[in-house]
Design an enzyme around this catalytic site. Sequence first.
Site, mmCIF file in Angstrom:
data_model
loop_
_atom_site.group_PDB
_atom_site.id
_atom_site.type_symbol
_atom_site.label_atom_id
_atom_site.label_comp_id
_atom_site.label_asym_id
_atom_site.label_seq_id
_atom_site.Cartn_x
_atom_site.Cartn_y
_atom_site.Cartn_z
ATOM 1 N N CYS A 78 0.827 -1.210 0.000
ATOM 2 C CA CYS A 78 0.000 0.000 0.000
ATOM 3 C C CYS A 78 0.869 1.272 0.000
ATOM 4 O O CYS A 78 1.469 1.573 -1.017
ATOM 5 C CB CYS A 78 -0.990 -0.062 1.149
ATOM 6 N N HIS A 175 -3.182 -5.427 1.856
ATOM 7 C CA HIS A 175 -2.404 -5.656 3.089
ATOM 8 C C HIS A 175 -2.371 -7.129 3.477
ATOM 9 O O HIS A 175 -3.137 -7.543 4.365
ATOM 10 C CB HIS A 175 -3.030 -4.862 4.245
ATOM 11 N N GLU A 177 -0.403 -8.576 5.306
ATOM 12 C CA GLU A 177 -0.001 -8.702 6.726
ATOM 13 C C GLU A 177 -1.208 -8.685 7.663
ATOM 14 O O GLU A 177 -1.076 -8.992 8.844
ATOM 15 C CB GLU A 177 1.007 -7.602 7.097
#
Length: 192
Positions: A78, A175, A177
Amino acid sequence: MKKVGVLSLQGDFAAHGAALQRAGAEPVYVRHADELAGLDGLVIPGGESTTMLKLLRYDGLMEPLAEFARRKPVFGTCAGAILMATEVSAPAQESLGLMDMAVERNGYGRQVDSRVTSIKPEPDFERRTAPGKLEAVFIRAPIIRRVGAGARILARYGGDPVLVEQGPHLAATFHPELSADLRVHRLFLEKL
Ligand code: GLN
């Protein structure tokens, strides 16, 4: 164990550290140029790219990061992907220019803005990791408007690239993560 730096000036660096750890690597939180020594790769997290850029300049990290990227793989998510692109619009801003691509900030506009969706990755991604759909968390994400001839698109959303590889580097506009699925982080670790 691979040592992977996580740029920790701003943004969701802790979530990347946790994902790297779950994927079997040792995260090293990087705030100063001398902490880049001895790392096998680096993650630039999501957050706010303009703020991160200010902090990068203030801490004198622009040139050390560009130099690191000439030797080792970098993975940006991002805001991190925005900092890695050669061309940034809406509005334009300086970047590290690590990957030949054009990104438009907050490109999904108000309707999409932020959402969790499920995407079918490209066969190449599934072959190199494991088969199955990928959860994609978008938070005021940029749109990748153009990628260079040397880029490999590993996943798309609505036709636009969202996971792109170019040489040693990797960029995601979502994302990974923030999802339980570790395939994107594992793919990055395999590049180190
Ligand atoms: N919109 C942010 C920017 O332009 C990026 C958002 C994110 O990293 N989740 O920097």
